[in-house]
Design an enzyme around this catalytic site. Structure first.
Site, PDB file in Angstrom:
ATOM      1  N   TYR A 231       1.870 -29.388 -11.818  1.00  0.00           N
ATOM      2  CA  TYR A 231       0.528 -28.984 -12.532  1.00  0.00           C
ATOM      3  C   TYR A 231       0.904 -29.233 -14.037  1.00  0.00           C
ATOM      4  CZ  TYR A 231      -1.590 -26.975  -8.275  1.00  0.00           C
ATOM      5  OH  TYR A 231      -1.993 -26.919  -6.953  1.00  0.00           O
TER       6      TYR A 231
ATOM      7  N   LYS B 234      10.396 -28.925   0.249  1.00  0.00           N
ATOM      8  CA  LYS B 234      10.346 -30.292   0.940  1.00  0.00           C
ATOM      9  C   LYS B 234      11.507 -31.090   0.770  1.00  0.00           C
ATOM     10  CE  LYS B 234       7.546 -32.826   3.574  1.00  0.00           C
ATOM     11  NZ  LYS B 234       7.196 -32.517   5.173  1.00  0.00           N
TER      12      LYS B 234
ATOM     13  N   ASP C 214       5.370 -27.819   5.302  1.00  0.00           N
ATOM     14  CA  ASP C 214       4.337 -28.135   6.500  1.00  0.00           C
ATOM     15  C   ASP C 214       4.543 -27.074   7.571  1.00  0.00           C
ATOM     16  OD1 ASP C 214       6.983 -29.303   6.336  1.00  0.00           O
ATOM     17  OD2 ASP C 214       6.253 -30.948   7.494  1.00  0.00           O
TER      18      ASP C 214
ATOM     19  N   ASP D  91       0.337 -22.275  -4.660  1.00  0.00           N
ATOM     20  CA  ASP D  91      -1.304 -22.283  -5.063  1.00  0.00           C
ATOM     21  C   ASP D  91      -1.785 -22.319  -3.384  1.00  0.00           C
ATOM     22  OD1 ASP D  91      -3.806 -22.426  -5.794  1.00  0.00           O
ATOM     23  OD2 ASP D  91      -3.405 -24.630  -6.929  1.00  0.00           O
TER      24      ASP D  91
ATOM     25  N   ASP E 244      -3.328 -18.770  -0.997  1.00  0.00           N
ATOM     26  CA  ASP E 244      -4.957 -18.671  -0.365  1.00  0.00           C
ATOM     27  C   ASP E 244      -4.772 -18.394   0.990  1.00  0.00           C
ATOM     28  OD1 ASP E 244      -5.711 -18.612  -3.137  1.00  0.00           O
ATOM     29  OD2 ASP E 244      -7.127 -20.430  -2.778  1.00  0.00           O
TER      30      ASP E 244
END
Ligand code: NAD
Length: 359
Positions: A141, A192, A224, A248, A252
């Protein structure tokens, strides 16, 4: 020594829910000897209306001088036509970056009394208590270079950079191990590493940092698989550590396992343990002024403040226990109401929790 809390109620339901959290703080001060003082400041749309900016210098100074910040929520339709540079959300982002709040702690707890609020089967989520720790100021980000351009073939392309320095990984890893130490002592680091070099380094540094915390059991999971496991069997996790982007998304997802946005607190910490504490929900313009907002996420944010900045584990437990006892007696704000329970408003819920706190 008296510690100082900056209180930024913000917009929409912010002032309504923060008022209830302040009642709890007042009770802790009066009845349990908690040595804190509070000072109110402006942020978001309320600050813009009063001063022309959503993040006045006086608020920055107040937050910098305080030991902790308690925030309600910012934003609302009234300020949506404004330029991005003065939107209420700029106040929040400004605060996070000025205070260097790089560690975001988001617990997802499903209270047994609310098990039917989740979209998942009760046996999958009952008793859920996961803490997600997300790196908040680095990663893709913020990485440079970033942007859009035309490539050699004249085709448009967009690009971002996933980059973490060793020190950025190490400092968030330390926080994660320290949090795990105060809980069930199990930490799962998400990456990852099979595809991204940056997260290969992430794994390496987390393993190195773990040597300082032999009492914490460390495991690793690809992102994943972590997404799948969060929905399949979320109770396997105690603390999850993630970078900015993975966190992020996963936080959620974890929040929704509990089915009730009005119940979830959060903390954002700097390297000295100073923190900003806030509910994860927004300013809820649709219910503002109706006296029905759920104050529990904000009161749980006070419990997190007690645990992570004020280092008062006993009072943190006591606040959480008071909330549980109130739910046990069947009291619910409309967002968590179900048949057979007693519907109460914001102020009444605050009063009931204070009563349990004193009991
Ligand atoms: P929201 O979280 O404000 O509301 C989503 C839904 O949840 C609404 O139906 C609302 O009534 C309900 N809800 C939220 N908190 C509740 C509570 N405590 N009790 C009962 N019900 C509750 O999200 P939104 O509607 O997408 O955004 C509204 C405004 O809030 C926007 O301006 C947005 O930018 C801002 N926002 C601010 C923050 C923050 O301050 N940290 C976070 C998210 C959104």
């Amino acid at each position: 020594m008296t510690q100082k809390i900056a209180v930024l109620a913000g917009d929409g339901i912010g002032p309504e829910i923060v008022a209830e959290a302040l009642k709890v703080l007042d009770t802790l001060r009066a009845d349990f000897g908690l040595a804190v003082e509070t000072e109110a400041g402006l942020i978001g749309g309320a600050a813009y209306d009063a001063t022309g900016t959503p993040f006045p210098d006086t608020t920055l100074k107040l937050a910098q001088q305080a030991d902790a910040v308690l925030l309600g929520a910012v934003g609302g339709p009234k300020w949506e036509p404004l330029d991005y540079s003065v939107r209420p959300e700029r106040g929040l982002l400004g605060l996070r970056s000025e205070l260097e709040l790089f560690a975001n702690l988001r617990p997802a707890i499903l209270y047994p009394q609310l098990v039917h609020a989740s979209t998942l089967k009760p046996e999958v989520v009952a008793g859920l208590d996961v803490m997600i720790i997300r790196e908040l100021t680095g990663g893709i980000y913020f990485g440079q270079p970033r942007g859009r351009r035309n490539n050699a073939q004249g085709e448009r392309e967009g690009y971002n950079t996933l980059i973490y320095s060793e020190s950025e990984i190490r400092r968030i890893a330390h926080i994660a191990f320290q949090v795990a130490r105060k809980r069930d002592k199990r930490l799962c680091s998400i990456d990852k590493a099979n595809v991204l070099e940056c997260t290969e380094l992430w794994r390496e540094v987390v393993v190195e940092t773990g040597k300082d915390y032999p009492e914490v059991e460390l495991s690793h999971m690809y992102v994943d698989n972590a997404a799948m496991q969060l929905v399949r069997n979320p109770k396997q996790f105690d603390v999850m550590l993630t970078d900015n982007m993975f966190g992020d998304i996963l936080s959620d997802c974890a929040a929704m396992l509990t089915g009730s946005i009005g119940m979830l607190p959060s903390a954002s910490l700097d390297k000295a343990g100073k923190g900003m504490y806030e509910p994860i929900h927004g300013s809820a313009p649709d219910i503002t002024g109706k006296g029905i907002a759920n104050p529990i996420a904000t009161i749980l944010s006070v419990a997190m403040m007690l645990r992570y900045t004020l280092n008062n584990e006993a009072l943190a437990d006591r606040v959480e226990q008071a909330i549980r006892a109130t739910l046990d007696e069947g009291y619910r704000t409309p967002d968590i109401y179900s048949e057979g329970t007693a519907k109460v408003g914001t102020v009444q819920m605050g009063d009931l929790i204070v009563r349990k706190l004193r009991a």
